[in-house]
Design a protein around this motif. Structure first.
Motif, PDB file in Angstrom:
ATOM      1  N   ALA A  34       0.830  -1.208   0.000  1.00 43.48           N
ATOM      2  CA  ALA A  34       0.000   0.000   0.000  1.00 43.48           C
ATOM      3  C   ALA A  34       0.858   1.249   0.000  1.00 43.48           C
ATOM      4  O   ALA A  34       2.067   1.206   0.247  1.00 43.48           O
ATOM      5  N   THR A  49      -4.111   0.547  -2.032  1.00 42.75           N
ATOM      6  CA  THR A  49      -3.561  -0.758  -1.717  1.00 42.75           C
ATOM      7  C   THR A  49      -3.695  -1.682  -2.913  1.00 42.75           C
ATOM      8  O   THR A  49      -4.541  -1.466  -3.794  1.00 42.75           O
ATOM      9  N   SER A  51      -3.257  -6.009  -4.123  1.00 46.86           N
ATOM     10  CA  SER A  51      -3.120  -7.390  -3.681  1.00 46.86           C
ATOM     11  C   SER A  51      -1.748  -7.954  -4.053  1.00 46.86           C
ATOM     12  O   SER A  51      -0.993  -7.350  -4.814  1.00 46.86           O
ATOM     13  N   ASN A  56      -5.826  -6.887  -7.926  1.00 49.33           N
ATOM     14  CA  ASN A  56      -6.868  -6.120  -7.249  1.00 49.33           C
ATOM     15  C   ASN A  56      -6.280  -4.875  -6.606  1.00 49.33           C
ATOM     16  O   ASN A  56      -5.207  -4.926  -6.005  1.00 49.33           O
ATOM     17  N   THR A  57      -7.007  -3.772  -6.747  1.00 42.99           N
ATOM     18  CA  THR A  57      -6.576  -2.509  -6.165  1.00 42.99           C
ATOM     19  C   THR A  57      -7.746  -1.826  -5.466  1.00 42.99           C
ATOM     20  O   THR A  57      -8.918  -2.105  -5.768  1.00 42.99           O
ATOM     21  N   PHE A  58      -7.418  -0.931  -4.557  1.00 42.82           N
ATOM     22  CA  PHE A  58      -8.439  -0.196  -3.825  1.00 42.82           C
ATOM     23  C   PHE A  58      -7.857   1.170  -3.458  1.00 42.82           C
ATOM     24  O   PHE A  58      -6.694   1.249  -3.075  1.00 42.82           O
ATOM     25  N   TYR A  59      -8.694   2.216  -3.583  1.00 44.52           N
ATOM     26  CA  TYR A  59      -8.208   3.583  -3.413  1.00 44.52           C
ATOM     27  C   TYR A  59      -9.040   4.374  -2.411  1.00 44.52           C
ATOM     28  O   TYR A  59     -10.245   4.136  -2.263  1.00 44.52           O
ATOM     29  N   THR A  64      -9.164   8.540  -6.060  1.00 38.04           N
ATOM     30  CA  THR A  64      -9.766   7.682  -7.087  1.00 38.04           C
ATOM     31  C   THR A  64      -9.910   8.442  -8.394  1.00 38.04           C
ATOM     32  O   THR A  64     -10.409   9.564  -8.430  1.00 38.04           O
ATOM     33  N   PHE A 102      -5.910  -8.026   1.749  1.00 42.80           N
ATOM     34  CA  PHE A 102      -6.083  -6.980   0.750  1.00 42.80           C
ATOM     35  C   PHE A 102      -7.157  -6.005   1.242  1.00 42.80           C
ATOM     36  O   PHE A 102      -8.050  -6.355   1.989  1.00 42.80           O
ATOM     37  N   ARG A 103      -7.063  -4.763   0.846  1.00 37.79           N
ATOM     38  CA  ARG A 103      -7.981  -3.679   1.202  1.00 37.79           C
ATOM     39  C   ARG A 103      -7.833  -3.248   2.659  1.00 37.79           C
ATOM     40  O   ARG A 103      -8.731  -2.632   3.220  1.00 37.79           O
ATOM     41  N   THR A 105      -6.759  -0.759   5.243  1.00 31.90           N
ATOM     42  CA  THR A 105      -6.554   0.681   5.155  1.00 31.90           C
ATOM     43  C   THR A 105      -5.976   1.284   6.430  1.00 31.90           C
ATOM     44  O   THR A 105      -5.747   2.495   6.482  1.00 31.90           O
TER      45      THR A 105
END
Length: 123
Positions: A34, A49, A51, A56-59, A64, A102-103, A105
């Motif tokens: 991350a 972040t 994976s 896989n991604t997350f913002y 974003t 994953f994810r 925060t």
């Protein structure tokens, strides 16, 4: 895992920067990774972040559509492409690794941290 962040600097609003985070250890592929950031007199906050595989991604909502996190496991390197930068993006950016989830925060979810690289966006 030993993380070294680089790529920060001074950029005008609307510009772009690409941050890199190299892992000189051998376990980079084992963990989700991350980026976080910390502005002056503020708490460290989550940015993005990714994976272990990179699939896989997350913002955070604030980035974003402007930032893209990626990784190259063959090179043990994590990236953060930052476009359309705003003055509020000014902060020290930290790469992090060591999360099994994953994810994640929260700062506490990551065991390993780079030293930080300063991004300054002038308006």
């Amino acid at each position: 895992v030993q993380l070294q962040a680089s790529g920060g600097g001074l950029v005008q609003a609307g510009g772009s920067l690409r941050l890199s985070c190299a892992d000189s250890g051998r376990a980079f592929n084992n963990y989700a990774s991350a980026w976080f950031r910390q502005a002056p007199e503020k708490e460290r906050e989550f940015v993005a972040t990714i994976s272990r595989s990179g699939g896989n991604t997350f913002y955070a909502d604030s980035v974003t559509g402007r930032f893209t996190i990626s990784r190259d496991n063959a090179k043990n390197t994590l990236y953060l492409q930052m476009n359309n930068l705003k003055s509020e993006d000014t902060a020290v950016y930290y790469c992090a690794s060591g999360s099994s989830t994953f994810r994640a925060t929260r700062v506490q979810s990551y065991a390993y941290w780079g030293q930080g690289t300063l991004v300054t966006v002038s308006s």
